[in-house]
Design a protein around this motif. Structure first.
Motif, PDB file in Angstrom:
ATOM      1  N   HIS A 413       0.804  -1.224   0.000  1.00 30.19           N
ATOM      2  CA  HIS A 413       0.000   0.000   0.000  1.00 30.19           C
ATOM      3  C   HIS A 413       0.840   1.278   0.000  1.00 30.19           C
ATOM      4  O   HIS A 413       0.278   2.367   0.095  1.00 30.19           O
ATOM      5  N   VAL A 414       2.168   1.151  -0.100  1.00 28.26           N
ATOM      6  CA  VAL A 414       2.999   2.347   0.043  1.00 28.26           C
ATOM      7  C   VAL A 414       2.759   3.357  -1.074  1.00 28.26           C
ATOM      8  O   VAL A 414       3.020   4.554  -0.901  1.00 28.26           O
ATOM      9  N   PHE A 415       2.255   2.897  -2.230  1.00 26.50           N
ATOM     10  CA  PHE A 415       2.004   3.814  -3.337  1.00 26.50           C
ATOM     11  C   PHE A 415       0.534   4.229  -3.433  1.00 26.50           C
ATOM     12  O   PHE A 415       0.150   4.897  -4.387  1.00 26.50           O
ATOM     13  N   ASP A 416      -0.277   3.824  -2.429  1.00 26.69           N
ATOM     14  CA  ASP A 416      -1.676   4.257  -2.409  1.00 26.69           C
ATOM     15  C   ASP A 416      -1.761   5.727  -2.002  1.00 26.69           C
ATOM     16  O   ASP A 416      -0.947   6.222  -1.197  1.00 26.69           O
ATOM     17  N   ARG A 417      -2.742   6.401  -2.509  1.00 26.24           N
ATOM     18  CA  ARG A 417      -2.911   7.825  -2.214  1.00 26.24           C
ATOM     19  C   ARG A 417      -3.400   8.020  -0.775  1.00 26.24           C
ATOM     20  O   ARG A 417      -4.296   7.300  -0.309  1.00 26.24           O
ATOM     21  N   LYS A 423      -0.967   5.384  11.241  1.00 22.72           N
ATOM     22  CA  LYS A 423      -2.258   6.038  11.044  1.00 22.72           C
ATOM     23  C   LYS A 423      -2.424   7.267  11.922  1.00 22.72           C
ATOM     24  O   LYS A 423      -3.190   8.169  11.603  1.00 22.72           O
ATOM     25  N   SER A 424      -1.706   7.286  13.015  1.00 20.42           N
ATOM     26  CA  SER A 424      -1.848   8.414  13.937  1.00 20.42           C
ATOM     27  C   SER A 424      -0.934   9.570  13.592  1.00 20.42           C
ATOM     28  O   SER A 424      -1.001  10.631  14.221  1.00 20.42           O
ATOM     29  N   ARG A 425      -0.035   9.402  12.574  1.00 23.51           N
ATOM     30  CA  ARG A 425       0.926  10.449  12.269  1.00 23.51           C
ATOM     31  C   ARG A 425       0.224  11.611  11.577  1.00 23.51           C
ATOM     32  O   ARG A 425      -0.617  11.432  10.716  1.00 23.51           O
ATOM     33  N   SER A 426       0.574  12.794  11.916  1.00 19.89           N
ATOM     34  CA  SER A 426      -0.038  13.978  11.329  1.00 19.89           C
ATOM     35  C   SER A 426       0.560  14.259   9.970  1.00 19.89           C
ATOM     36  O   SER A 426       1.595  13.738   9.597  1.00 19.89           O
ATOM     37  N   ARG A 427      -0.094  15.133   9.208  1.00 19.94           N
ATOM     38  CA  ARG A 427       0.408  15.482   7.904  1.00 19.94           C
ATOM     39  C   ARG A 427       1.722  16.230   8.006  1.00 19.94           C
ATOM     40  O   ARG A 427       2.593  16.119   7.134  1.00 19.94           O
ATOM     41  N   ALA A 428       1.908  16.994   9.042  1.00 15.66           N
ATOM     42  CA  ALA A 428       3.152  17.755   9.201  1.00 15.66           C
ATOM     43  C   ALA A 428       4.342  16.824   9.337  1.00 15.66           C
ATOM     44  O   ALA A 428       5.435  17.100   8.871  1.00 15.66           O
ATOM     45  N   GLY A 429       4.122  15.695   9.992  1.00 13.95           N
ATOM     46  CA  GLY A 429       5.225  14.765  10.179  1.00 13.95           C
ATOM     47  C   GLY A 429       5.347  13.753   9.075  1.00 13.95           C
ATOM     48  O   GLY A 429       6.408  13.172   8.880  1.00 13.95           O
ATOM     49  N   GLY A 430       4.255  13.513   8.347  1.00 13.98           N
ATOM     50  CA  GLY A 430       4.295  12.454   7.348  1.00 13.98           C
ATOM     51  C   GLY A 430       3.938  12.882   5.965  1.00 13.98           C
ATOM     52  O   GLY A 430       3.769  12.043   5.098  1.00 13.98           O
ATOM     53  N   GLY A 431       3.795  14.140   5.673  1.00 11.93           N
ATOM     54  CA  GLY A 431       3.458  14.579   4.329  1.00 11.93           C
ATOM     55  C   GLY A 431       1.982  14.405   4.044  1.00 11.93           C
ATOM     56  O   GLY A 431       1.198  13.987   4.894  1.00 11.93           O
ATOM     57  N   SER A 432       1.614  14.709   2.805  1.00 12.56           N
ATOM     58  CA  SER A 432       0.199  14.633   2.427  1.00 12.56           C
ATOM     59  C   SER A 432      -0.237  13.219   2.089  1.00 12.56           C
ATOM     60  O   SER A 432      -1.425  12.949   1.951  1.00 12.56           O
ATOM     61  N   GLY A 433       0.722  12.317   1.931  1.00 15.90           N
ATOM     62  CA  GLY A 433       0.352  10.960   1.541  1.00 15.90           C
ATOM     63  C   GLY A 433       0.205  10.802   0.042  1.00 15.90           C
ATOM     64  O   GLY A 433      -0.292   9.779  -0.420  1.00 15.90           O
ATOM     65  N   LEU A 434       0.629  11.787  -0.743  1.00 18.57           N
ATOM     66  CA  LEU A 434       0.507  11.739  -2.196  1.00 18.57           C
ATOM     67  C   LEU A 434       1.851  11.617  -2.901  1.00 18.57           C
ATOM     68  O   LEU A 434       1.892  11.370  -4.103  1.00 18.57           O
ATOM     69  N   GLY A 435       2.952  11.802  -2.172  1.00 20.75           N
ATOM     70  CA  GLY A 435       4.269  11.867  -2.811  1.00 20.75           C
ATOM     71  C   GLY A 435       4.622  10.605  -3.575  1.00 20.75           C
ATOM     72  O   GLY A 435       4.975  10.655  -4.765  1.00 20.75           O
TER      73      GLY A 435
END
Length: 471
Positions: A413-417, A423-435
């Motif tokens: 699932h690493v390339f899923d949008r 799951k608890s990581r915030s966007r600031a720490g983990g990016g938008s999840g789109l990279g």
């Protein structure tokens, strides 16, 4: 038979009509051929029966040849002796006698010599060569065990009883053909039903899916073409259901990603308007940062949308891959030093010049390096390796790290949008999840592929493969 299983229209009627046409043609052809064969065989039987009663004629001719040693003058024998024999009633002693006197002694007998040439014929065929069929069905004339000639004849004319027999045979053929055709038509209807029933189920399921009920499936059926079609339909329906689920989840994820920066911007602006914070650079800076994050998210979404629609424009140009990698590594050195991570590049010396969109490929390298540095702890190592492999010399690029690795259940699932391993990581720490999703789309747009390999506790490697054009 119920309405749901009997083919009452459409393809079912076409199949039954095709079966009916084949049956009619088959019965007609069979009847014609059987009629011709029966008539021919019956006439042959009559011919042999008639010739079977000419034994006395054959005996007289054998005696004539034995005395003369040739067939010279045999015409006089036929013209004189046959009439005399008929008057004496030599052919009237048996049941065939009257018929022989009336037919065979008139003009139906001919004589061929040992070589098959006709030496006597009341029809004017003397001197002609008899056919093999005539010789085979004629009566051989033997003298001292040697065949010296053949008595030829023709079939006896069919009587009314003979014709009635043939008509009865033809009627039997026709009736049996109709019975066989009826049974074949019934079996054809059953076969048509077995073909159209799964197709009707497929149509009903397709109409249900068109109405939005994506949980519709059809029974797999037999392992034939229709069964394969049913299996393909089920796979399509499953794919549509997954795509719909991804769409809904993506809409929810986008809403969640937009809510956080908008909430920060709204709170900051309201505080400025209410006079809680002064309108200075310190309190306006968070608004600007969240605006930049929103812009980046919107740009990422646009890139993915263009890639999905096949409208992503690539400005390809001859690109030095080694220089592209070196520049990307140099750009991320400050970030690596800040985290205490060693960032290196191992680039082969025989790398070709590829026709790439340098800006897009630099974006891919940036995504992979940023992702590797984010998960590599202090004292760790990130290495970029570029080399050529295989007989076709395809280019391989790998970005390896010594981070915690990716669990096996998360690796697909690493390339899923909008996917995040934590799951608890915030966007600031983990990016938008789109990279990584964007990186995969960009690599595939260049005709390559991108995949990940990882061992938990030992780090991860993201591999990129690019084709090298043949010279």
């Amino acid at each position: 038979m119920s309405r749901s299983y009997f083919p009452i229209g459409g393809l079912g009627l076409k199949l039954i009509a095709a079966f009916l046409l084949v049956i009619v043609v088959g019965v007609a052809v069979t009847a014609i051929l059987a009629n011709q064969a029966t008539t021919s065989e019956f006439r042959l039987y009559m011919f042999r029966g008639g010739m079977g009663s000419a034994g006395q004629v054959r005996a007289a001719l054998a005696e004539y040849y034995a005395q003369r040693g040739s067939w010279a003058g045999v015409e006089a024998v036929f013209e004189a002796d046959m009439g005399q024999m008929g008057m004496m009633g030599r052919f009237g002693r048996g049941p065939m006698g009257p018929m022989m006197s009336a037919t065979m002694m008139g003009s139906d007998l001919a004589l061929a010599n040992a070589s098959g040439r006709i030496v006597y014929s009341p029809q004017g065929r003397a001197g002609q060569q008899a056919s093999s069929a005539e010789l085979e069905n004629g009566l051989p004339i033997l003298v001292n065990g040697r065949r010296v000639g053949t008595l030829l004849g023709s079939a006896l004319p069919l009587t009314a009883q003979d014709q009635a027999f043939l008509d009865q045979v033809n009627r039997a053929i026709l009736v049996s053909g109709l019975i066989a055709g009826g049974l074949a038509l019934i079996l054809g209807a059953v076969l048509a039903a077995s073909i159209t029933a799964p197709l009707r189920r497929l149509r009903a399921a397709a109409e249900a899916i068109a109405q939005g009920r994506l949980d519709q499936r059809v029974p797999p059926g037999l392992p034939d073409e229709i069964g394969a079609l049913s299996a393909a339909f089920n796979r399509m329906a499953e794919g549509l259901a997954q795509a719909e689920e991804l769409r809904r989840r993506m809409v929810a994820d986008i809403a969640h990603e937009l809510r956080t920066p908008l909430s920060v911007i709204q709170a900051q602006v309201e505080a400025l308007l209410d006079g809680v914070f002064p309108a200075d650079a310190e309190h306006i800076r968070p608004i600007h940062e969240e605006t930049l994050l929103l812009r980046r998210l919107v740009d990422d979404l646009r890139t993915l949308a263009l890639a999905d629609a096949g409208q992503l424009q690539l400005e390809r140009a001859p690109t030095d891959v080694a220089g592209l990698v070196q520049r990307a590594v140099f750009r991320f050195q400050p970030q690596a030093l800040e985290k205490g991570v060693t960032l290196t590049a191992e680039v082969a010396s025989d790398l070709p010049t590829l026709k790439l969109d340098a800006q897009r490929m630099d974006q891919v390298l940036g995504i992979l390096l940023d992702n590797a540095l984010r998960y590599t702890p202090a004292g760790g190592r990130v290495c970029v390796r570029v080399e050529r492999r295989g007989q076709d010399g395809r280019l391989y690029l790998g970005v390896s790290d010594t981070g915690p690795g990716i669990p096996a259940e998360d690796l697909p699932h690493v390339f899923d949008r909008f996917w995040r391993g934590e799951k608890s990581r915030s966007r600031a720490g983990g990016g938008s999840g789109l990279g990584l999703a964007i990186a995969k789309q960009l690599v595939e747009a260049h005709g390559g592929r991108l995949w990940a390999e990882s061992t938990p506790g030992q780090g991860s490697t993201f591999f990129m493969e690019l084709p090298v054009p043949k010279v």
